[in-house]
Write a protein that holds these residues in place. Structure first.
Motif, PDB file in Angstrom:
ATOM      1  N   CYS A 278      -1.202  -9.958   0.604  1.00  0.00           N
ATOM      2  CA  CYS A 278       0.109 -10.599   0.742  1.00  0.00           C
ATOM      3  C   CYS A 278       1.066  -9.735   1.562  1.00  0.00           C
ATOM      4  N   VAL A 279       0.994  -8.422   1.378  1.00  0.00           N
ATOM      5  CA  VAL A 279       1.841  -7.520   2.155  1.00  0.00           C
ATOM      6  C   VAL A 279       1.474  -7.583   3.630  1.00  0.00           C
ATOM      7  N   THR A 280       0.182  -7.597   3.940  1.00  0.00           N
ATOM      8  CA  THR A 280      -0.238  -7.624   5.347  1.00  0.00           C
ATOM      9  C   THR A 280       0.175  -8.921   6.028  1.00  0.00           C
ATOM     10  N   LEU A 281       0.304  -9.999   5.270  1.00  0.00           N
ATOM     11  CA  LEU A 281       0.752 -11.253   5.874  1.00  0.00           C
ATOM     12  C   LEU A 281       2.137 -11.102   6.490  1.00  0.00           C
ATOM     13  N   THR A 282       2.977 -10.268   5.901  1.00  0.00           N
ATOM     14  CA  THR A 282       4.332 -10.086   6.423  1.00  0.00           C
ATOM     15  C   THR A 282       4.334  -9.327   7.742  1.00  0.00           C
ATOM     16  N   PRO A 293      10.552  -7.375  -1.557  1.00  0.00           N
ATOM     17  CA  PRO A 293      11.767  -6.720  -2.069  1.00  0.00           C
ATOM     18  C   PRO A 293      12.106  -5.482  -1.251  1.00  0.00           C
ATOM     19  N   ARG A 294      13.387  -5.282  -0.995  1.00  0.00           N
ATOM     20  CA  ARG A 294      13.819  -4.158  -0.167  1.00  0.00           C
ATOM     21  C   ARG A 294      13.398  -2.821  -0.752  1.00  0.00           C
ATOM     22  N   ARG A 295      13.511  -2.662  -2.044  1.00  0.00           N
ATOM     23  CA  ARG A 295      13.139  -1.390  -2.676  1.00  0.00           C
ATOM     24  C   ARG A 295      11.636  -1.130  -2.553  1.00  0.00           C
ATOM     25  N   LEU A 296      10.852  -2.194  -2.647  1.00  0.00           N
ATOM     26  CA  LEU A 296       9.412  -2.042  -2.493  1.00  0.00           C
ATOM     27  C   LEU A 296       9.062  -1.594  -1.081  1.00  0.00           C
ATOM     28  N   GLU A 297       9.718  -2.161  -0.083  1.00  0.00           N
ATOM     29  CA  GLU A 297       9.484  -1.749   1.297  1.00  0.00           C
ATOM     30  C   GLU A 297       9.856  -0.288   1.498  1.00  0.00           C
ATOM     31  N   TRP A 299       9.847   2.020  -0.637  1.00  0.00           N
ATOM     32  CA  TRP A 299       8.923   2.903  -1.363  1.00  0.00           C
ATOM     33  C   TRP A 299       7.570   3.019  -0.673  1.00  0.00           C
ATOM     34  N   MET A 300       7.051   1.929  -0.143  1.00  0.00           N
ATOM     35  CA  MET A 300       5.672   1.941   0.344  1.00  0.00           C
ATOM     36  C   MET A 300       5.537   2.239   1.838  1.00  0.00           C
ATOM     37  N   TYR A 301       6.571   1.977   2.631  1.00  0.00           N
ATOM     38  CA  TYR A 301       6.457   2.222   4.073  1.00  0.00           C
ATOM     39  C   TYR A 301       7.006   3.595   4.442  1.00  0.00           C
ATOM     40  N   PRO A 302       6.407   4.279   5.450  1.00  0.00           N
ATOM     41  CA  PRO A 302       5.198   3.866   6.163  1.00  0.00           C
ATOM     42  C   PRO A 302       3.935   4.164   5.355  1.00  0.00           C
ATOM     43  N   ILE A 303       2.931   3.308   5.497  1.00  0.00           N
ATOM     44  CA  ILE A 303       1.632   3.538   4.860  1.00  0.00           C
ATOM     45  C   ILE A 303       0.832   4.410   5.817  1.00  0.00           C
ATOM     46  N   ASP A 304       0.874   5.689   5.574  1.00  0.00           N
ATOM     47  CA  ASP A 304       0.424   6.690   6.538  1.00  0.00           C
ATOM     48  C   ASP A 304      -1.095   6.799   6.583  1.00  0.00           C
ATOM     49  N   LYS A 305      -1.651   6.613   7.771  1.00  0.00           N
ATOM     50  CA  LYS A 305      -3.095   6.789   7.956  1.00  0.00           C
ATOM     51  C   LYS A 305      -3.455   8.248   8.201  1.00  0.00           C
ATOM     52  N   THR A 306      -2.605   8.968   8.888  1.00  0.00           N
ATOM     53  CA  THR A 306      -2.883  10.364   9.212  1.00  0.00           C
ATOM     54  C   THR A 306      -3.162  11.191   7.966  1.00  0.00           C
ATOM     55  N   ASP A 307      -2.362  11.013   6.923  1.00  0.00           N
ATOM     56  CA  ASP A 307      -2.507  11.794   5.701  1.00  0.00           C
ATOM     57  C   ASP A 307      -3.142  10.999   4.570  1.00  0.00           C
TER      58      ASP A 307
END
Length: 422
Positions: A278-282, A293-297, A299-307
């Motif tokens: 559902c998140v990837t759909l956005t 939700p703004r707070r969820l965004e 908290w979770m972004y950026p979803i870091d691939k490097t680390d």
């Protein structure tokens, strides 16, 4: 530049080996190790080859410009991608193959074998780097398009070739799509220590890996790259997935069987994968972003691939849990001719990975210079996969012929392809 999906993307957790090594030596007064390394069985774990081959195909497709087949890769439907599959299987197979060597021949001999494999991967990386530079430079010069050198990250090589080559040999300079082999080299260098620790305290070794991962995030530890920046895959973070794979191979997956078979684990995995989808759909349908939700965004972004963001790791675990549950080791489909191309590519991953890098740039060039239509995208993707399959078949055929002539003088041994594993 990478898309938002690139920053976020895999499945498969292979089951634990059934056979556990038994100590044939006379009983000693000293305390026995916590676990024993498993002995390689007579049949290879085809699920590992299957998913490693799948990872190779997905990596190749993801390295091409966006096309129709890109929508069939897992990075578009969750947080993890084929990289997680590859690293986990490498840790699993490396521990499985070289753990036996350490059990039978001792630490020194096993370390020598591991270092020999590290050298093979390093030579493959240097060879790949050289040919890749020649391929890009030739195309950029012949078609008078310097954008290729900039897009593929070799501008610094053309400006200062002497310095850049030295940095490349030190694994600090890498063109686009050449970040995986340096990561493997570093992880494999530490494999002797990992195996030695796991021989005595497997759970403690995994705990130390988790601690290093947490410290890396807390203090922003990283390896610098040339000319500036940092490694695309931070070994200090990605070691967690590698060590976790080794831990599973050396008895961890077997001890987790109760958790993996639990209905609670099943529903938690389904729920997490659905939430990630559902998140990837956005990302692809901005009009749906208001549902986040703004707070969820925040908290979770950026979803870091490097680390190796914890959300990526958790997504892989959820996929792995479902794979183990619904794809048993003795699944008849593993013997299917339809899956044979994937298994063959997985059995010769080092060679196929290097080939995939060449094919990805060649496909990028054709799409840019000839046609960028959907039909051409599809043709290039399918052609690349068929070429990878054909080369894997030739390599497999040659090794069968060579093994027949060598079987009279020595027994069969595990072939640690890519980073340990057949």
């Amino acid at each position: 530049m990478t898309s938002i999906a690139d920053r976020i993307a895999g499945p498969p957790l292979a089951g634990a080996p059934d056979a556990i090594a038994r100590d044939a030596a006379p009983a000693r007064a000293v305390r026995a190790p916590t676990i024993s390394f498993p002995v390689l069985g007579g049949e290879r774990e085809l699920r590992l080859d299957l998913f490693r081959g799948l990872a190779l195909w997905l990596i190749f497709i993801d390295h091409l410009p966006p096309n129709l087949l890109t929508w069939f890769t897992i990075r578009n439907y969750g947080f993890s991608d084929a990289t997680e599959i590859f690293i986990f299987i490498s840790g699993y197979t490396a521990a499985f193959v070289y753990g036996r060597a350490m059990l039978e021949s001792g630490f020194v001999v096993a370390t020598a074998r591991i270092l020999r494999r590290v050298w093979q991967i390093y030579v493959a990386h240097v060879f790949l780097f050289t040919i890749f530079l020649a391929e890009i430079s030739y195309v950029a010069t012949s078609f008078e398009n310097p954008l290729y050198t900039e897009e593929m990250g070799i501008m610094d090589f053309l400006k200062q070739p002497d310095v850049t080559i030295v940095q490349a040999l030190l694994l600090r300079f890498r063109p686009v799509n050449m970040d995986v082999l340096p990561l493997y080299i570093v992880l494999m260098l530490f494999l002797p220590l990992i195996l030695w620790l796991m021989k005595w305290r497997a759970d403690l070794t995994l705990a130390l890996s988790v601690l290093l991962y947490a410290v890396t995030w807390e203090y922003d530890l990283y390896l610098s790259a040339y000319p500036n920046g940092y490694w695309a895959f931070n070994p200090l973070a990605w070691q967690l997935l590698f060590v976790f794979g080794a831990w599973c191979a050396l008895g961890g997956a077997r001890r987790m069987s109760g958790i993996l078979s639990s209905r609670i684990t099943l529903w938690i995995s389904f729920a997490y994968l659905l939430a990630a989808f559902c998140v990837t759909l956005t990302w692809y349908f901005p009009q749906l972003s208001y549902l986040m939700p703004r707070r969820l965004e925040q908290w979770m972004y950026p979803i870091d691939k490097t680390d190796l963001d914890v959300l990526r790791f958790a997504h892989f675990l959820a996929l792995a849990a479902l794979t183990v549950r619904f794809l048993p080791k003795d699944w008849p489909g593993l013997k299917s001719h339809w899956l044979r191309p994937l298994i063959l590519c997985g059995q010769h991953s080092l060679e196929i990975f290097c080939l995939g890098v060449f094919l990805a740039f060649a496909g990028h060039f054709v799409l840019a210079e000839v046609s960028g239509g959907a039909a051409m995208h599809f043709l290039i993707s399918i052609s690349g996969i068929l070429i990878m399959w054909a080369v894997a078949w030739v390599i497999s055929w040659y090794k069968r012929v060579a093994d027949k002539s060598a079987s009279r003088t020595k027994g069969a041994t595990g072939n640690a392809d890519m980073a340990g594993g057949g």
